[in-house]
Motif scaffolding. Structure first.
Motif, PDB file in Angstrom:
ATOM      1  N   ILE A  37       2.822  25.760  81.533  1.00 15.75           N
ATOM      2  CA  ILE A  37       1.748  24.771  81.515  1.00 15.75           C
ATOM      3  C   ILE A  37       2.235  23.488  80.851  1.00 15.75           C
ATOM      4  O   ILE A  37       2.652  23.502  79.692  1.00 15.75           O
ATOM      5  N   ASP A  38       2.174  22.399  81.614  1.00 18.55           N
ATOM      6  CA  ASP A  38       2.529  21.096  81.067  1.00 18.55           C
ATOM      7  C   ASP A  38       1.272  20.511  80.425  1.00 18.55           C
ATOM      8  O   ASP A  38       0.433  19.900  81.097  1.00 18.55           O
ATOM      9  N   ALA A  39       1.158  20.744  79.110  1.00 19.93           N
ATOM     10  CA  ALA A  39       0.017  20.210  78.351  1.00 19.93           C
ATOM     11  C   ALA A  39       0.517  19.119  77.414  1.00 19.93           C
ATOM     12  O   ALA A  39       0.011  18.962  76.299  1.00 19.93           O
ATOM     13  N   GLY A  62       1.500  24.540  85.986  1.00 18.40           N
ATOM     14  CA  GLY A  62       0.116  24.044  85.961  1.00 18.40           C
ATOM     15  C   GLY A  62       0.060  22.881  84.992  1.00 18.40           C
ATOM     16  O   GLY A  62       0.869  22.801  84.059  1.00 18.40           O
ATOM     17  N   ILE A  63      -0.899  21.980  85.207  1.00 13.94           N
ATOM     18  CA  ILE A  63      -0.994  20.802  84.319  1.00 13.94           C
ATOM     19  C   ILE A  63      -2.326  20.793  83.577  1.00 13.94           C
ATOM     20  O   ILE A  63      -3.384  20.953  84.188  1.00 13.94           O
ATOM     21  N   ALA A  64      -2.229  20.614  82.287  1.00 14.28           N
ATOM     22  CA  ALA A  64      -3.435  20.478  81.466  1.00 14.28           C
ATOM     23  C   ALA A  64      -3.425  19.061  80.900  1.00 14.28           C
ATOM     24  O   ALA A  64      -2.834  18.802  79.856  1.00 14.28           O
ATOM     25  N   GLY A  65      -4.041  18.161  81.640  1.00 15.16           N
ATOM     26  CA  GLY A  65      -4.048  16.746  81.259  1.00 15.16           C
ATOM     27  C   GLY A  65      -3.040  15.997  82.116  1.00 15.16           C
ATOM     28  O   GLY A  65      -1.950  15.653  81.637  1.00 15.16           O
ATOM     29  N   SER A  66      -3.406  15.752  83.375  1.00 17.49           N
ATOM     30  CA  SER A  66      -2.435  15.141  84.284  1.00 17.49           C
ATOM     31  C   SER A  66      -2.232  13.660  83.923  1.00 17.49           C
ATOM     32  O   SER A  66      -3.137  13.002  83.420  1.00 17.49           O
ATOM     33  N   THR A  67      -1.032  13.187  84.189  1.00 21.70           N
ATOM     34  CA  THR A  67      -0.647  11.840  83.771  1.00 21.70           C
ATOM     35  C   THR A  67      -1.556  10.768  84.382  1.00 21.70           C
ATOM     36  O   THR A  67      -1.974   9.849  83.703  1.00 21.70           O
ATOM     37  N   GLU A  68      -1.867  10.910  85.666  1.00 23.01           N
ATOM     38  CA  GLU A  68      -2.634   9.850  86.322  1.00 23.01           C
ATOM     39  C   GLU A  68      -4.135   9.943  86.084  1.00 23.01           C
ATOM     40  O   GLU A  68      -4.805   8.931  85.915  1.00 23.01           O
ATOM     41  N   SER A  94      12.389  16.669  72.259  1.00 27.08           N
ATOM     42  CA  SER A  94      12.189  15.217  72.175  1.00 27.08           C
ATOM     43  C   SER A  94      10.914  14.779  72.890  1.00 27.08           C
ATOM     44  O   SER A  94      10.531  13.619  72.818  1.00 27.08           O
ATOM     45  N   GLY A  95      10.268  15.686  73.607  1.00 31.42           N
ATOM     46  CA  GLY A  95       9.038  15.314  74.304  1.00 31.42           C
ATOM     47  C   GLY A  95       8.842  16.144  75.566  1.00 31.42           C
ATOM     48  O   GLY A  95       9.547  17.132  75.814  1.00 31.42           O
ATOM     49  N   GLY A  96       7.893  15.701  76.368  1.00 29.50           N
ATOM     50  CA  GLY A  96       7.485  16.467  77.551  1.00 29.50           C
ATOM     51  C   GLY A  96       8.611  16.704  78.551  1.00 29.50           C
ATOM     52  O   GLY A  96       8.699  17.781  79.149  1.00 29.50           O
ATOM     53  N   SER A 106      -2.192   1.388  78.796  1.00 36.62           N
ATOM     54  CA  SER A 106      -1.333   2.041  79.790  1.00 36.62           C
ATOM     55  C   SER A 106      -0.502   3.162  79.186  1.00 36.62           C
ATOM     56  O   SER A 106       0.143   3.909  79.910  1.00 36.62           O
ATOM     57  N   SER A 107      -0.517   3.283  77.873  1.00 36.02           N
ATOM     58  CA  SER A 107       0.408   4.211  77.217  1.00 36.02           C
ATOM     59  C   SER A 107      -0.282   5.508  76.801  1.00 36.02           C
ATOM     60  O   SER A 107      -1.439   5.491  76.368  1.00 36.02           O
ATOM     61  N   MET A 108       0.468   6.602  76.917  1.00 44.70           N
ATOM     62  CA  MET A 108      -0.059   7.892  76.448  1.00 44.70           C
ATOM     63  C   MET A 108       0.386   8.157  75.012  1.00 44.70           C
ATOM     64  O   MET A 108       0.178   9.242  74.486  1.00 44.70           O
ATOM     65  N   PRO A 160       3.394  16.287  70.229  1.00 38.40           N
ATOM     66  CA  PRO A 160       2.839  15.607  69.053  1.00 38.40           C
ATOM     67  C   PRO A 160       2.893  14.084  69.184  1.00 38.40           C
ATOM     68  O   PRO A 160       2.063  13.388  68.614  1.00 38.40           O
ATOM     69  N   HIS A 161       3.867  13.558  69.928  1.00 39.13           N
ATOM     70  CA  HIS A 161       3.959  12.085  69.981  1.00 39.13           C
ATOM     71  C   HIS A 161       2.981  11.444  70.964  1.00 39.13           C
ATOM     72  O   HIS A 161       3.010  10.231  71.164  1.00 39.13           O
ATOM     73  N   LYS A 162       2.117  12.258  71.546  1.00 38.46           N
ATOM     74  CA  LYS A 162       1.043  11.684  72.373  1.00 38.46           C
ATOM     75  C   LYS A 162      -0.263  11.829  71.570  1.00 38.46           C
ATOM     76  O   LYS A 162      -0.422  11.161  70.564  1.00 38.46           O
ATOM     77  N   PHE A 173       6.581  12.903  86.784  1.00 37.82           N
ATOM     78  CA  PHE A 173       7.877  12.649  87.455  1.00 37.82           C
ATOM     79  C   PHE A 173       9.064  13.333  86.767  1.00 37.82           C
ATOM     80  O   PHE A 173      10.159  13.376  87.319  1.00 37.82           O
ATOM     81  N   SER A 174       8.854  13.873  85.581  1.00 38.39           N
ATOM     82  CA  SER A 174       9.972  14.581  84.943  1.00 38.39           C
ATOM     83  C   SER A 174      10.455  15.746  85.818  1.00 38.39           C
ATOM     84  O   SER A 174      11.628  16.121  85.758  1.00 38.39           O
ATOM     85  N   PHE A 175       9.557  16.297  86.632  1.00 37.91           N
ATOM     86  CA  PHE A 175       9.977  17.415  87.484  1.00 37.91           C
ATOM     87  C   PHE A 175      10.934  16.967  88.588  1.00 37.91           C
ATOM     88  O   PHE A 175      11.716  17.769  89.095  1.00 37.91           O
TER      89      PHE A 175
END
Ligand code: 0PR
Length: 450
Positions: free
Chosen positions: A228-230, A199-205, A90-92, A30-32, A280-282, A157-159
């Protein structure tokens, strides 16, 4: 806190009991995030005292940060990586916040959405007085509440947090049957209060990549920034081998033409892309917390940087223009270490390993009569287990099976909210044996349920 401290022995025994309660990623689908590479962990430890919020004291770490930005810009197809402008976050979530904050500031400093042609959208201008180009209007809440950001329905959901934090409206564009944003839907939402596009490059779901080439054209046409949220895909697409999942795809879908995953264009080689976030942490195999936010160059920020720049008289730098103050140099060192150590070749192997897992996953799924909802282009697989007749019942069944997988067998799997489906993230800590065991248990549960 107690008056008297405890011994090291006692302390570490306590810590062990806490860490035993945490996952070791053994049964986690379940984790990215994943188990970081050992060189990242060692570098993190070596630089544990480094704070790049006070750069003059940590010149070495700052040099490494500049190199991480340059390497990342090059990975993201920047035509001139040295001119890229960015820093570690700290991340996305933080990267997205900062990218949108700059969009908002830029909107004001560049005189609103100058690329907007008001003829194409007269309704949406209710209450906006384009003559009121004064700072007092910029800062009024009523004005800010009308600013909008256009993003795919599938955005992270960060948005939602960003909308709340920055007082902007989210306009969510429609998606197609592959859960990719429809460019025409994005464009139709643009009005004079639009601060930018996502735009998303690698969507969460679903691990999908939006048609960024088309979004780039729209951004150029309307003179809007495109972020771009990659966060997830940034360390995948550049290393994806075009053949890795093609055989199994042809077998399952009988469609040999739509399996091209190589040359996914999502970053700075597209002229409309102004910023990219990658973690990097993904899939970067580094430690938590580590995000990277890169702008094409400093000039795309206009005077926005000045707006968030603050004087830092008692630090070794004159100004600070990052969202956070103290920033962990250990995360910089870890990202530097793993990127230098693995090189593109290492990341290619990593992605290839994960795509091999995806192939294996699909073969195992077939054994229990299931297949992915959409062709998994990267290492996220969504699988519908419902009848497809009653959506509410399908959501309930999905949730029930997800919960039972955990309770009965200890498998951590998540579910999608866009459609009722189980979601499996096949990260580097997963093995083929894990997959076979999980699918076997899933098959048993489904038989018991039917
Ligand atoms: N953008 C995208 C596309 C994401 O998938 C995520 C996080 C973010 C931005 C935000 O990133 P940060 O959480 O680093 O700020 N996606 C994961 C998620 O929400 C984050 C995650 C990772 C959650 C590991 C849990 C977990 O165990 O599912």
């Amino acid at each position: 806190m107690d008056e008297k401290g405890i011994s090291e022995e006692e302390l570490f025994a306590e810590l062990c009991s806490f860490s035993d309660a945490d996952t070791n990623f053994k049964k986690v689908f379940s984790s990215m995030c994943t188990i970081p590479h050992p060189v990242a962990v060692a570098a993190q430890q070596q630089f544990s005292l480094s704070n790049i919020g006070d750069p003059g004291l940590f010149r070495g770490t700052c040099e490494m940060e500049a190199e991480v930005i340059r390497m990342s810009a090059s990975m993201l197809n920047h035509p001139d990586p040295k001119s890229a402008f960015g820093h570690l976050t700290s991340g996305g979530t933080e990267s997205n916040i900062e990218a949108v904050l700059h969009m908002k500031n830029r909107f004001f400093s560049s005189g609103f959405n100058s690329g907007f042609n008001s003829d194409s959208d007269s309704d949406s201008n209710s209450g906006f007085n384009s003559d009121s180009n004064s700072n007092s209007d910029f800062n009024s809440n009523s004005f800010q509440s009308r600013l909008n950001l256009i993003l795919p329905k599938t955005a992270h959901f960060s948005f939602e947090k960003i909308a709340n934090l920055l007082g902007i409206e989210l306009k969510k564009a429609e998606i197609d049957s592959n859960f990719r944003v429809i460019p025409e839907s994005m464009e139709s939402l643009i009005n004079e209060n639009t601060i930018g596009l996502i735009g998303i490059a690698g969507s969460t779901e679903f691990g999908e990549c939006d048609p960024i080439e088309e979004l780039s054209e729209i951004a150029v046409k309307h003179k809007l920034p495109l972020h771009i949220d990659a966060a997830f895909g940034g360390f995948i697409y550049p290393f994806l081998d075009s053949c890795s999942n093609s055989d199994i795809h042809s077998n399952i879908h009988g469609d040999a033409h739509s399996n091209h995953r190589s040359n996914v264009r999502f970053a700075f080689d597209l002229p409309g892309v102004t910023s990219v976030s990658v973690d990097p942490h993904k899939m970067g195999l580094s430690v938590i917390p580590a995000g990277i936010l890169i702008f094409r160059d400093e000039s795309v920020l206009g005077s926005s940087l000045d707006k968030i720049k603050v004087k830092t008289p008692y630090l070794t730098s004159k100004y600070q223009s990052t969202l956070t103050g103290t920033r962990p140099g250990s995360s910089v060192a870890a990202a530097y270490a793993v990127m230098k150590h693995l090189g593109a070749e290492g990341y290619r192997k990593n992605v290839s390993y994960c795509m091999d897992l995806v192939n294996h996953f699909q073969k195992e799924l077939e054994k229990i009569g299931l297949k992915p909802c959409i062709f998994p282009r990267i290492n996220i697989v969504a699988v519908s287990i419902g009848s497809g007749i009653n959506e509410t019942a399908d959501y309930e069944k999905t949730e029930k099976i997800r919960a039972q997988l955990l309770e009965k067998y200890g498998w951590n799997v998540s579910a999608t909210k866009t459609i009722p489906a189980l979601r499996f993230v096949l990260m580097p800590h997963v093995t083929k044996e894990d997959i076979s065991a999980l699918i076997f248990d899933l098959g048993k549960l489904l038989q018991e349920t039917d």
